[in-house]
Design a protein around this motif. Sequence first.
Motif, PDB file in Angstrom:
ATOM      1  N   PRO A 133       0.782  -1.240   0.000  1.00  0.00           N
ATOM      2  CA  PRO A 133       0.000   0.000   0.000  1.00  0.00           C
ATOM      3  C   PRO A 133       0.809   1.283   0.000  1.00  0.00           C
ATOM      4  N   LEU A 135       1.995   2.558  -3.526  1.00  0.00           N
ATOM      5  CA  LEU A 135       0.777   2.887  -4.268  1.00  0.00           C
ATOM      6  C   LEU A 135       0.174   4.186  -3.749  1.00  0.00           C
ATOM      7  N   SER A 178      -0.347   7.658  -5.866  1.00  0.00           N
ATOM      8  CA  SER A 178      -1.684   8.244  -5.933  1.00  0.00           C
ATOM      9  C   SER A 178      -1.671   9.690  -5.448  1.00  0.00           C
ATOM     10  N   SER A 213      -0.080  11.929  -8.089  1.00  0.00           N
ATOM     11  CA  SER A 213      -1.038  12.116  -9.180  1.00  0.00           C
ATOM     12  C   SER A 213      -2.132  13.109  -8.797  1.00  0.00           C
ATOM     13  N   ASP A 273       0.598  -3.689  -9.789  1.00  0.00           N
ATOM     14  CA  ASP A 273      -0.306  -2.944  -8.916  1.00  0.00           C
ATOM     15  C   ASP A 273      -0.396  -1.481  -9.332  1.00  0.00           C
ATOM     16  N   LEU A 274       0.739  -0.894  -9.714  1.00  0.00           N
ATOM     17  CA  LEU A 274       0.736   0.507 -10.127  1.00  0.00           C
ATOM     18  C   LEU A 274      -0.146   0.728 -11.349  1.00  0.00           C
ATOM     19  N   SER A 331      -2.671  -0.829 -12.191  1.00  0.00           N
ATOM     20  CA  SER A 331      -4.087  -1.066 -11.912  1.00  0.00           C
ATOM     21  C   SER A 331      -4.715   0.053 -11.095  1.00  0.00           C
ATOM     22  N   LEU A 332      -3.897   1.022 -10.670  1.00  0.00           N
ATOM     23  CA  LEU A 332      -4.425   2.122  -9.867  1.00  0.00           C
ATOM     24  C   LEU A 332      -5.366   2.989 -10.695  1.00  0.00           C
ATOM     25  N   GLU A 333      -6.509   3.296 -10.121  1.00  0.00           N
ATOM     26  CA  GLU A 333      -7.443   4.187 -10.801  1.00  0.00           C
ATOM     27  C   GLU A 333      -6.908   5.616 -10.768  1.00  0.00           C
ATOM     28  N   LEU A 340      -4.630   6.987 -12.640  1.00  0.00           N
ATOM     29  CA  LEU A 340      -3.263   7.238 -13.105  1.00  0.00           C
ATOM     30  C   LEU A 340      -3.181   7.358 -14.621  1.00  0.00           C
TER      31      LEU A 340
END
Length: 370
Positions: free
Chosen positions: A65, A68, A72, A75, A116-117, A119-121, A123
């Motif tokens: 986490p 990530l 986030s 961003s 995982d990166l 898949s981050l919303e 980005l």
Amino acid sequence: MAMNKHFHMSKGEGELSYSRNSSIQETVWLMNKQLLESVLESLFKVSYGVDKICNIVDLGCGVGPVPLALVSLVSNVIKGKLKELECDESCDEVGFKCQIYMNDLPSNDFSKLFKDLMSLEGLQTKYDGNPLCFFMGAPGSYYDRLFHHNTLDFVHANYALHWLSQVPAGLWNEHGVPINKGNVYMSETSSKAVGNAYWTQFENDFTKFLKNRSEEVVPNGCMLITLLGRPNDSDFFTWRTVELKIINQSLIALISEGLVKEEKLDNFNFPAYHPSMDQLESVVKKEGSFLIEEKRIVIHDSASEIKNKHERAQVLAKSTYALSESLISHHFGDQILQPFFDKLVYFAFQHLDLGYLAQNHSLTILLRKI
């Protein structure tokens, strides 16, 4: 043992993986989120028409986490700046872009991290057809040079720098005999030489870290560093984290059951050091490349929100296993990993059942390059 050859957090997505058992590290990161956000916002105060690339590195990023959350946050800060400037894809030019380097040892689970990166919303925000944030892997030890001269605007390191580059060499005498028998770290039964060996290794490592970052960070660039520390200098030998305590207890218990040889434990020392704030400041001042702009100590009782002692013991044992598995496996062999974990659970529960706290002292310093 040299850390860059064998050390890594537990890989994958399983029950005992680091990605699923780093909530304590995330809690510490969240405590510094407001300070971090303020630093990031200051980085993006640039004018239109300047082709500015802001270079950020997350040193010892690991997986899970925290990296990530950092990405986030970066961003979101960029998007907020664009909104403030009333920028959208119809603008002729945006005044800044960001390149984020994710650094850790080559043995880190980079495949999991970048999966995982991606898949981050949120980005996928783009300007002129290009992402606002670009990501790159930067494998290597943060005690070595990693980047070109004067290229980094901001360095982030969360719960990384208490790990040493190697086990202190001074833990064996001139005849190769271990001087810290029965202990995996400093304890009440350790000699003064053990404490000196750990401190010397940390001082040398942290000095090297600062010197290398001084070459890489731009003038007036900054670093936000959080690491696991100790309350003060007066309890040099008596203070240990609950993680180190139950690791030591578990290995001793496995000796009594014939699963670990005593001499193997005598030659095993945990490659980490938990400095006091005074010690951190002394190294920064002596090295001379950075000034401390802000400092804070946060004390937190790990997983204290879990009231059931059995459940909380599981959380403490899993997080301890996730950070120590590669070290235990390399030194003692894979065959003891399951009984080692079982002992961690048992001793974590005993610790809690006796009414002891599971406190950690997190030290945060904001450094600016002179």
